[in-house]
Design a protein around this motif. Structure first.
Motif, PDB file in Angstrom:
ATOM      1  N   GLN A 268      59.163 -67.630 -19.652  1.00 14.53           N
ATOM      2  CA  GLN A 268      58.147 -68.313 -18.655  1.00 14.53           C
ATOM      3  C   GLN A 268      58.679 -69.729 -18.736  1.00 14.53           C
ATOM      4  OE1 GLN A 268      53.936 -68.145 -20.272  1.00 14.53           O
ATOM      5  NE2 GLN A 268      54.295 -65.926 -20.842  1.00 14.53           N
ATOM      6  N   TYR A 269      58.058 -70.495 -17.931  1.00 11.63           N
ATOM      7  CA  TYR A 269      58.448 -72.095 -17.455  1.00 11.63           C
ATOM      8  C   TYR A 269      57.124 -72.842 -17.791  1.00 11.63           C
ATOM      9  CZ  TYR A 269      59.729 -76.175 -15.371  1.00 11.63           C
ATOM     10  OH  TYR A 269      59.953 -77.786 -15.152  1.00 11.63           O
ATOM     11  N   TYR A 270      57.429 -73.572 -18.683  1.00  8.47           N
ATOM     12  CA  TYR A 270      56.018 -74.605 -18.741  1.00  8.47           C
ATOM     13  C   TYR A 270      56.342 -76.027 -18.043  1.00  8.47           C
ATOM     14  CZ  TYR A 270      52.501 -77.076 -21.431  1.00  8.47           C
ATOM     15  OH  TYR A 270      51.213 -77.632 -21.894  1.00  8.47           O
ATOM     16  N   PRO A 271      55.836 -76.382 -17.131  1.00  6.84           N
ATOM     17  CA  PRO A 271      56.019 -77.658 -16.346  1.00  6.84           C
ATOM     18  C   PRO A 271      55.700 -78.708 -17.018  1.00  6.84           C
ATOM     19  CG  PRO A 271      54.186 -76.383 -15.396  1.00  6.84           C
ATOM     20  CD  PRO A 271      54.790 -75.533 -16.353  1.00  6.84           C
ATOM     21  N   SER A 272      56.488 -79.688 -17.326  1.00  9.18           N
ATOM     22  CA  SER A 272      56.341 -80.833 -18.002  1.00  9.18           C
ATOM     23  C   SER A 272      56.922 -82.112 -17.584  1.00  9.18           C
ATOM     24  CB  SER A 272      56.200 -80.803 -19.529  1.00  9.18           C
ATOM     25  OG  SER A 272      55.814 -82.181 -20.245  1.00  9.18           O
ATOM     26  N   ASP A 273      56.685 -83.340 -18.135  1.00 10.36           N
ATOM     27  CA  ASP A 273      57.535 -84.384 -17.701  1.00 10.36           C
ATOM     28  C   ASP A 273      58.424 -85.022 -18.939  1.00 10.36           C
ATOM     29  OD1 ASP A 273      58.864 -86.322 -16.097  1.00 10.36           O
ATOM     30  OD2 ASP A 273      57.174 -87.873 -16.350  1.00 10.36           O
ATOM     31  N   SER A 274      58.948 -84.265 -19.429  1.00 12.71           N
ATOM     32  CA  SER A 274      59.567 -84.390 -20.679  1.00 12.71           C
ATOM     33  C   SER A 274      61.187 -84.761 -20.744  1.00 12.71           C
ATOM     34  CB  SER A 274      59.289 -83.354 -21.818  1.00 12.71           C
ATOM     35  OG  SER A 274      60.253 -82.137 -21.562  1.00 12.71           O
ATOM     36  N   ILE A 275      61.808 -85.346 -21.739  1.00  9.78           N
ATOM     37  CA  ILE A 275      63.102 -85.521 -21.590  1.00  9.78           C
ATOM     38  C   ILE A 275      64.100 -84.120 -21.386  1.00  9.78           C
ATOM     39  CG2 ILE A 275      65.199 -86.445 -23.116  1.00  9.78           C
ATOM     40  CD1 ILE A 275      63.138 -88.190 -24.325  1.00  9.78           C
ATOM     41  N   LEU A 276      63.368 -82.922 -22.127  1.00  8.75           N
ATOM     42  CA  LEU A 276      64.384 -81.821 -22.142  1.00  8.75           C
ATOM     43  C   LEU A 276      64.080 -81.311 -20.858  1.00  8.75           C
ATOM     44  CD1 LEU A 276      64.398 -82.194 -25.271  1.00  8.75           C
ATOM     45  CD2 LEU A 276      63.763 -79.546 -25.550  1.00  8.75           C
ATOM     46  N   HIS A 277      62.989 -81.430 -20.082  1.00  5.79           N
ATOM     47  CA  HIS A 277      62.937 -80.954 -18.851  1.00  5.79           C
ATOM     48  C   HIS A 277      63.958 -81.634 -17.758  1.00  5.79           C
ATOM     49  CE1 HIS A 277      58.964 -79.133 -20.591  1.00  5.79           C
ATOM     50  NE2 HIS A 277      59.239 -78.371 -19.251  1.00  5.79           N
ATOM     51  N   LYS A 278      64.135 -82.751 -18.111  1.00  5.19           N
ATOM     52  CA  LYS A 278      64.886 -83.624 -17.160  1.00  5.19           C
ATOM     53  C   LYS A 278      66.395 -83.477 -17.474  1.00  5.19           C
ATOM     54  CE  LYS A 278      61.548 -87.419 -16.581  1.00  5.19           C
ATOM     55  NZ  LYS A 278      61.178 -88.737 -16.846  1.00  5.19           N
ATOM     56  N   LEU A 279      66.738 -83.059 -18.553  1.00  7.07           N
ATOM     57  CA  LEU A 279      68.382 -82.471 -18.853  1.00  7.07           C
ATOM     58  C   LEU A 279      68.754 -81.680 -18.015  1.00  7.07           C
ATOM     59  CD1 LEU A 279      68.235 -82.360 -22.638  1.00  7.07           C
ATOM     60  CD2 LEU A 279      68.935 -84.396 -21.291  1.00  7.07           C
ATOM     61  N   ASP A 280      70.165 -81.822 -17.714  1.00 12.46           N
ATOM     62  CA  ASP A 280      70.663 -80.933 -16.778  1.00 12.46           C
ATOM     63  C   ASP A 280      70.813 -79.511 -17.708  1.00 12.46           C
ATOM     64  OD1 ASP A 280      73.268 -79.271 -15.964  1.00 12.46           O
ATOM     65  OD2 ASP A 280      73.447 -81.123 -15.010  1.00 12.46           O
ATOM     66  N   PRO A 281      70.493 -78.563 -17.003  1.00  6.88           N
ATOM     67  CA  PRO A 281      70.181 -77.095 -17.372  1.00  6.88           C
ATOM     68  C   PRO A 281      71.558 -76.672 -18.266  1.00  6.88           C
ATOM     69  CG  PRO A 281      70.466 -76.989 -14.960  1.00  6.88           C
ATOM     70  CD  PRO A 281      70.376 -78.381 -15.514  1.00  6.88           C
ATOM     71  N   ARG A 282      72.676 -77.061 -17.837  1.00  4.03           N
ATOM     72  CA  ARG A 282      74.119 -76.829 -18.445  1.00  4.03           C
ATOM     73  C   ARG A 282      74.100 -77.319 -19.918  1.00  4.03           C
ATOM     74  NH1 ARG A 282      77.960 -78.736 -14.017  1.00  4.03           N
ATOM     75  NH2 ARG A 282      76.551 -80.717 -14.100  1.00  4.03           N
ATOM     76  N   VAL A 283      73.364 -78.366 -20.116  1.00  4.70           N
ATOM     77  CA  VAL A 283      72.936 -79.031 -21.364  1.00  4.70           C
ATOM     78  C   VAL A 283      72.465 -77.872 -22.277  1.00  4.70           C
ATOM     79  CG1 VAL A 283      72.421 -81.211 -22.824  1.00  4.70           C
ATOM     80  CG2 VAL A 283      73.531 -81.445 -20.627  1.00  4.70           C
ATOM     81  N   LYS A 284      71.217 -77.782 -21.845  1.00  5.90           N
ATOM     82  CA  LYS A 284      70.356 -76.861 -22.523  1.00  5.90           C
ATOM     83  C   LYS A 284      70.923 -75.412 -22.955  1.00  5.90           C
ATOM     84  CE  LYS A 284      67.110 -78.148 -19.548  1.00  5.90           C
ATOM     85  NZ  LYS A 284      65.891 -78.033 -18.612  1.00  5.90           N
ATOM     86  N   VAL A 285      71.619 -74.932 -21.931  1.00  2.00           N
ATOM     87  CA  VAL A 285      72.324 -73.578 -22.125  1.00  2.00           C
ATOM     88  C   VAL A 285      73.365 -73.678 -23.263  1.00  2.00           C
ATOM     89  CG1 VAL A 285      73.583 -71.741 -21.190  1.00  2.00           C
ATOM     90  CG2 VAL A 285      71.716 -72.710 -19.958  1.00  2.00           C
ATOM     91  N   ILE A 286      74.153 -74.776 -23.062  1.00  7.36           N
ATOM     92  CA  ILE A 286      75.356 -74.948 -24.024  1.00  7.36           C
ATOM     93  C   ILE A 286      74.693 -75.225 -25.297  1.00  7.36           C
ATOM     94  CG2 ILE A 286      77.287 -76.214 -24.473  1.00  7.36           C
ATOM     95  CD1 ILE A 286      77.831 -76.573 -21.604  1.00  7.36           C
ATOM     96  N   ALA A 287      73.557 -76.044 -25.421  1.00  3.11           N
ATOM     97  CA  ALA A 287      73.333 -76.609 -26.661  1.00  3.11           C
ATOM     98  C   ALA A 287      72.422 -75.344 -27.454  1.00  3.11           C
ATOM     99  CB  ALA A 287      71.976 -77.705 -26.586  1.00  3.11           C
ATOM    100  N   THR A 288      71.716 -74.236 -26.505  1.00  6.17           N
ATOM    101  CA  THR A 288      71.140 -73.291 -27.143  1.00  6.17           C
ATOM    102  C   THR A 288      72.099 -72.343 -27.716  1.00  6.17           C
ATOM    103  OG1 THR A 288      69.286 -73.439 -25.653  1.00  6.17           O
ATOM    104  CG2 THR A 288      69.530 -71.242 -26.516  1.00  6.17           C
ATOM    105  N   PHE A 289      73.225 -71.908 -27.086  1.00  9.74           N
ATOM    106  CA  PHE A 289      74.317 -71.083 -27.504  1.00  9.74           C
ATOM    107  C   PHE A 289      74.839 -71.752 -28.701  1.00  9.74           C
ATOM    108  CE2 PHE A 289      73.899 -69.063 -23.386  1.00  9.74           C
ATOM    109  CZ  PHE A 289      73.938 -67.644 -24.088  1.00  9.74           C
ATOM    110  N   GLY A 290      75.073 -72.991 -28.717  1.00 11.46           N
ATOM    111  CA  GLY A 290      75.654 -73.785 -29.948  1.00 11.46           C
ATOM    112  C   GLY A 290      74.919 -73.672 -31.065  1.00 11.46           C
ATOM    113  N   TYR A 291      73.516 -73.959 -30.751  1.00  9.78           N
ATOM    114  CA  TYR A 291      72.493 -73.824 -31.891  1.00  9.78           C
ATOM    115  C   TYR A 291      72.509 -72.440 -32.732  1.00  9.78           C
ATOM    116  CZ  TYR A 291      68.224 -74.594 -34.728  1.00  9.78           C
ATOM    117  OH  TYR A 291      67.305 -74.841 -35.456  1.00  9.78           O
TER     118      TYR A 291
END
Length: 271
Positions: free
Chosen positions: A9-32
Motif C-alpha cells: 500500500q501507499y500512504y500519501p504524505s508530504d514527508s522527507i522520505l516521500h520526497k527521496l529518490d525511490p532508488r535511495v529507498k530501495v537500496i537503503a531497504t536492501f542494505g538495512y
C-alpha cells in the motif's frame, strides 16, 4: 485480518522520505535487511531499532498503521520463536518432559524475532512511502547494468511492481468474499484444523477466479495501450538525484559502517 495487510500500500504524505529518490529507498531497504543479518549482539539491534524509529518518524506515517501490518506475521513469528526456544542446544533453563528451553535458545529466539519484526517494518515503510510507478522505475534503473547479460530488467521490475500492487487489492477482495460467504452461513472460526481448512475452499476458489480475471483485464488494458516493454520507452518523470538524496546515502552509509564495526568487535565487550 486481511485489512491489516499494509505491504504494497501507499500512504500519501508530504514527508522527507516521500520526497527521496525511490532508488535511495530501495537500496537503503536492501542494505538495512543485509545489516540485520550482520548484527550478532543486542547493541547492534538497539542501534538498528533507533535508526528505524527515526525513519518511521520522518515518514509521517502513523505508527499504529505500520504496526497494524504486523498482525499478518504473528503466527509465523510465534512459530519461529517456539522452534528456536526448544530446538537450540545449550544450557537448560526450563525442562518439561522431553522438551527443554535453553539460555542459548532464548537469546537466539529473541534475535530472530527482532530481526523478523525489523525486516517487515522496513519493507512496509518502503512501500508506504513509494508509489508503484516510482518503485518500478527505481528497480529498472538499479538493475540496468544487468541488461548487458540480456536480463529483462524492465519486465522483472514491472512484475514485482504489479505483484506489490495486487497485495492490497487481493486482500480487500478476500475480505469481501469472506463476508459474502459468512452471510450465506459459512463458518470460518469453529471446528478443528481440518474443518477450518475445508471451510477455506469456498473462499479460495472465488478468490483465484477473481485474481485470474483481474490479471486478464490488466493484460488486455496493457495491450490496448500498445505496451511493448521497456525498449525505447521514455519517462514523464525521469529519476534525478538531488542534494537530499546524497545526504540520505551518507547517513545510511554511516549507519552501515557502525553495524559492520560492531560485527567485528569481540563479543565479550558487547551485550
Amino acid at each position: 485480518m486481511f485489512k491489516s495487510i499494509t505491504l504494497g500500500q501507499y500512504y500519501p504524505s508530504d514527508s522527507i522520505l516521500h520526497k527521496l529518490d525511490p532508488r535511495v529507498k530501495v537500496i537503503a531497504t536492501f542494505g538495512y535487511i543485509i545489516s540485520l543479518f550482520l548484527i550478532n549482539n543486542f547493541t547492534g539491534y538497539i542501534i538498528a531499532g533507533a535508526f528505524l524509529a527515526v525513519c518511521v518518524g520522518l515518514s509521517k506515517v502513523p505508527l499504529r498503521f505500520i504496526l497494524n501490518g504486523m498482525k499478518g506475521i504473528l503466527f509465523l513469528l510465534l512459530i519461529t520463536v517456539i522452534f528456536n526456544l526448544f530446538l537450540t542446544p545449550g544450557t537448560p533453563v526450563f525442562r518439561f518432559w522431553k522438551l527443554q528451553i535453553t539460555m542459548e535458545g532464548i537469546v537466539f529466539a529473541s534475535k530472530m524475532a527482532i530481526r523478523l519484526i525489523f525486516l517487515i517494518i522496513c519493507s512496509t515503510l518502503m512501500t508506504l512511502t513509494t508509489t508503484p510507478n516510482q518503485l518500478t522505475d527505481a528497480l529498472e534503473s538499479i538493475g540496468r547494468p544487468l541488461t548487458v547479460l540480456h536480463v529483462p530488467v524492465h519486465e522483472v521490475a514491472m512484475m514485482m511492481s504489479i505483484a506489490l500492487r495486487f497485495i492490497p487489492i487481493l486482500a480487500e477482495e478476500t475480505d469481501k468474499i469472506e463476508k459474502a460467504q459468512m452471510a450465506r452461513g459459512a463458518d470460518f472460526e469453529s471446528g478443528g484444523l481440518i474443518q477450518k481448512i475445508k471451510a477455506m475452499v469456498p473462499l479460495l476458489v472465488p478468490l483465484f477466479i477473481s485474481a485470474f480475471r483481474r490479471a486478464n483485464d490488466l493484460a488486455m488494458a496493457m495491450e490496448a495501450r500498445c505496451y511493448r516493454g521497456g525498449d525505447g520507452r521514455t519517462k514523464m518523470k525521469p529519476l534525478v538525484y538531488e542534494k537530499r538524496d546524497a545526504a540520505a546515502y551518507t547517513i545510511f552509509l554511516a549507519f552501515l559502517a557502525v553495524i559492520i564495526v560492531l560485527r567485528f568487535v569481540p563479543a565479550g565487550r558487547m551485550i
